[in-house]
Design a protein around this motif. Structure first.
Motif, short mmCIF file in Angstrom:
data_model
loop_
_atom_site.label_atom_id
_atom_site.label_comp_id
_atom_site.label_asym_id
_atom_site.label_seq_id
_atom_site.Cartn_x
_atom_site.Cartn_y
_atom_site.Cartn_z
N GLY A 1 -2.00 -44.78 -67.98
CA GLY A 1 -1.10 -45.09 -69.08
C GLY A 1 -0.43 -43.88 -69.69
N ALA A 2 -0.65 -42.70 -69.12
CA ALA A 2 -0.02 -41.48 -69.64
C ALA A 2 1.45 -41.44 -69.23
CB ALA A 2 -0.74 -40.25 -69.12
N LEU A 3 2.29 -40.90 -70.11
CA LEU A 3 3.71 -40.76 -69.84
C LEU A 3 3.94 -39.68 -68.79
CD1 LEU A 3 6.66 -41.50 -70.71
CD2 LEU A 3 6.48 -39.64 -72.38
N VAL A 4 4.62 -40.03 -67.70
CA VAL A 4 4.92 -39.05 -66.64
C VAL A 4 6.40 -39.12 -66.25
CG1 VAL A 4 2.58 -38.89 -65.71
CG2 VAL A 4 4.12 -40.68 -64.85
N GLU A 5 7.24 -39.43 -67.24
CA GLU A 5 8.67 -39.53 -66.94
C GLU A 5 9.31 -38.15 -66.93
OE1 GLU A 5 11.74 -40.20 -65.56
OE2 GLU A 5 10.57 -42.04 -65.79
N LYS A 6 9.76 -37.74 -65.73
CA LYS A 6 10.29 -36.39 -65.54
C LYS A 6 11.81 -36.30 -65.68
CE LYS A 6 6.14 -35.06 -64.30
NZ LYS A 6 5.31 -34.23 -65.19
N ALA A 7 12.48 -37.40 -65.97
CA ALA A 7 13.94 -37.34 -66.11
C ALA A 7 14.32 -36.32 -67.17
CB ALA A 7 14.50 -38.71 -66.48
N ALA A 8 15.32 -35.51 -66.86
CA ALA A 8 15.71 -34.41 -67.75
C ALA A 8 16.49 -34.92 -68.95
CB ALA A 8 16.55 -33.39 -66.99
N ILE A 9 16.07 -34.50 -70.11
CA ILE A 9 16.88 -34.69 -71.31
C ILE A 9 17.97 -33.62 -71.36
CG2 ILE A 9 16.81 -34.56 -73.84
CD1 ILE A 9 14.14 -36.01 -73.73
N THR A 10 17.64 -32.44 -70.84
CA THR A 10 18.64 -31.38 -70.71
C THR A 10 18.60 -30.84 -69.28
OG1 THR A 10 18.26 -30.73 -73.00
CG2 THR A 10 19.47 -29.18 -71.61
N PHE A 11 19.74 -30.92 -68.61
CA PHE A 11 19.88 -30.38 -67.25
C PHE A 11 21.05 -29.40 -67.31
CE2 PHE A 11 20.88 -30.41 -62.70
CZ PHE A 11 19.61 -30.32 -62.16
N ASP A 12 20.71 -28.12 -67.43
CA ASP A 12 21.67 -27.09 -67.81
C ASP A 12 22.33 -26.46 -66.59
OD1 ASP A 12 23.10 -25.04 -68.93
OD2 ASP A 12 21.47 -24.28 -70.17
N LEU A 13 23.60 -26.78 -66.39
CA LEU A 13 24.38 -26.17 -65.31
C LEU A 13 25.45 -25.25 -65.87
CD1 LEU A 13 24.70 -29.26 -62.95
CD2 LEU A 13 23.40 -27.17 -62.50
N ALA A 14 25.22 -24.79 -67.11
CA ALA A 14 26.16 -23.87 -67.76
C ALA A 14 25.57 -22.49 -68.00
CB ALA A 14 26.64 -24.46 -69.09
N ASN A 15 24.25 -22.40 -68.11
CA ASN A 15 23.60 -21.13 -68.44
C ASN A 15 23.09 -20.46 -67.17
OD1 ASN A 15 22.12 -19.00 -69.42
ND2 ASN A 15 20.61 -20.25 -70.52
N PRO A 16 23.67 -19.34 -66.76
CA PRO A 16 23.21 -18.68 -65.52
C PRO A 16 21.81 -18.10 -65.63
CG PRO A 16 24.81 -17.32 -66.68
CD PRO A 16 24.79 -18.63 -67.38
N LEU A 17 21.29 -17.96 -66.84
CA LEU A 17 19.95 -17.42 -67.02
C LEU A 17 18.86 -18.49 -66.95
CD1 LEU A 17 20.66 -14.88 -69.91
CD2 LEU A 17 20.63 -14.48 -67.44
N ALA A 18 19.26 -19.74 -66.88
CA ALA A 18 18.29 -20.83 -66.73
C ALA A 18 17.92 -20.93 -65.26
CB ALA A 18 18.87 -22.14 -67.24
N VAL A 19 16.76 -20.36 -64.89
CA VAL A 19 16.36 -20.36 -63.49
C VAL A 19 16.23 -21.78 -62.98
CG1 VAL A 19 14.57 -19.65 -61.87
CG2 VAL A 19 15.22 -18.12 -63.74
N ARG A 20 15.63 -22.64 -63.80
CA ARG A 20 15.54 -24.06 -63.47
C ARG A 20 16.44 -24.82 -64.44
NH1 ARG A 20 8.96 -24.73 -62.68
NH2 ARG A 20 8.79 -23.31 -60.88
N PRO A 21 17.36 -25.61 -63.93
CA PRO A 21 18.31 -26.28 -64.84
C PRO A 21 17.66 -27.32 -65.74
CG PRO A 21 18.66 -26.97 -62.56
CD PRO A 21 17.70 -25.83 -62.51
N LYS A 22 16.54 -27.91 -65.30
CA LYS A 22 15.86 -28.86 -66.17
C LYS A 22 15.08 -28.09 -67.23
CE LYS A 22 13.53 -32.33 -64.35
NZ LYS A 22 12.41 -33.14 -63.79
N THR A 23 15.59 -28.08 -68.45
CA THR A 23 14.95 -27.30 -69.51
C THR A 23 14.19 -28.19 -70.50
OG1 THR A 23 17.00 -27.35 -70.80
CG2 THR A 23 16.66 -25.45 -69.36
N ALA A 24 14.36 -29.50 -70.42
CA ALA A 24 13.58 -30.43 -71.23
C ALA A 24 13.58 -31.78 -70.52
CB ALA A 24 14.17 -30.59 -72.63
N SER A 25 12.42 -32.41 -70.47
CA SER A 25 12.30 -33.72 -69.83
C SER A 25 11.71 -34.71 -70.83
CB SER A 25 11.42 -33.64 -68.58
OG SER A 25 10.10 -33.25 -68.93
N VAL A 26 11.69 -35.97 -70.45
CA VAL A 26 11.14 -36.99 -71.35
C VAL A 26 9.68 -36.69 -71.67
CG1 VAL A 26 10.56 -39.43 -71.59
CG2 VAL A 26 12.76 -38.76 -70.58
N ASP A 27 8.88 -36.34 -70.65
CA ASP A 27 7.46 -36.15 -70.91
C ASP A 27 7.11 -34.81 -71.54
OD1 ASP A 27 7.89 -34.63 -68.64
OD2 ASP A 27 6.15 -35.36 -67.55
#
Length: 303
Positions: free
Chosen positions: A124-150
């Motif tokens: 019953g634990a939340l495991v939703e990985k969909a990104a709330i923020t998927f950053d394709l504007a910041n070149p310093l964001a190594v991974r574009p997913k910077t915040a997810s639902v979980d």
């Protein structure tokens, strides 16, 4: 508007017959009955064919591929089939999830073009990985997913009824056919990984908002493990397809240069990490990603 809409479910499976049984049981138990269930069998060698042959409780359309098309190829084929048969909505699900009995009903009651379920694990634990923020504007964001639902909400109960998300998984994503009219089908050339991200970016750039619905629940039957051996065959696809997303959709030159910098860094650091195999993977991935930097015309549906 939603009351009369038809819905086709697309399931892609490969050698997970026992998990597929639970998934199909979940579909059969839905309070909103699907109009069609397209199952793409990716050349399974287990007893998947026997499982599918015995399901007369669902409106099945089975496509037995002679080759393993990967998840991306399977979802492309299944979505194209549902689209060409005229269904209003298409719900993409994997073979290792089980929908709550009212999951499809909750989705169909929402008058939106793009929807995402919310996934929980068996506890019953939340495991939703969909990104709330998927950053394709910041070149310093190594991974574009910077915040997810979980990472934003401790549990599903703490979520609002709807959360806008910027990427999805083809593990409960629903789209209307009008989206496919505008942006095309899922891209089969990804094979595995990031085909769902690619489609989500295209959908959002067409002006759609993707809503994750708190009360549309899918339960994952397996542990959520996104860690893969970057020196193995999956590592090649992880690198290549991540690079493709940056090359296609990076919002500035620096973001579009980021794959080259990542590849260089991996090669330089390879003696300390994955060795020659990872260096070879990332070099080949960069070369092949460059050839995929535009969305292929073959994703456009035949209307």
């Amino acid at each position: 508007m939603t009351a009369h809409e038809s819905v086709a479910v697309v399931v892609v499976t490969y050698n997970r017959a026992d998990l597929l049984v639970r998934m199909l049981d979940g579909l059969a138990a839905q309070t909103h009955r699907p109009d069609l269930v397209v199952v793409v069998d990716n050349a399974s060698t287990d007893h998947t064919a026997e499982v599918l042959a015995g399901r007369d409780d669902l409106p099945l359309h089975v496509i037995s591929s002679p080759d393993n098309l990967g998840g991306a190829g399977g979802f492309h084929l299944g979505t194209r089939t549902a689209y060409e048969q005229g269904y209003d909505r298409i719900w993409l699900v994997d073979d290792d999830v089980v929908p709550a009995p009212d999951c499809l009903a909750v989705l169909m009651a929402a008058d939106e073009d793009c929807l995402m379920v919310v996934r929980e694990d068996l506890s019953g634990a939340l495991v939703e990985k969909a990104a709330i923020t998927f950053d394709l504007a910041n070149p310093l964001a190594v991974r574009p997913k910077t915040a997810s639902v979980d990472t934003t909400y401790a549990s599903r109960a703490e979520m609002p009824e709807r959360v806008a998300v910027e990427n999805v998984a083809f593990e409960g994503f629903m789209t209307r056919r009008s989206v496919i009219d505008d942006v095309g089908l899922p891209d089969p050339t990804f094979f595995i990984f990031y085909d769902d991200v690619d489609f989500a970016v295209r959908a959002r750039r067409s002006g759609r908002t993707i809503w994750a619905l708190r009360d549309a629940v899918l339960v994952r039957q397996l542990d959520f493990n996104q860690q893969h051996d970057l020196s193995g065959w999956k590592g090649y696809y992880m690198y290549r397809n991540l690079f493709v997303v940056h090359l296609r959709y990076g919002e500035n030159v620096l973001v579009r240069l980021k794959p080259w910098l990542i590849a260089l860094a991996v090669v330089v650091l390879s003696p300390l990490r994955g060795g020659r195999a990872e260096a070879s993977n990332v070099t080949r991935a960069m070369r092949d990603a460059w050839g995929m930097r535009t969305v292929p015309g073959t994703v456009q549906p035949r209307r």
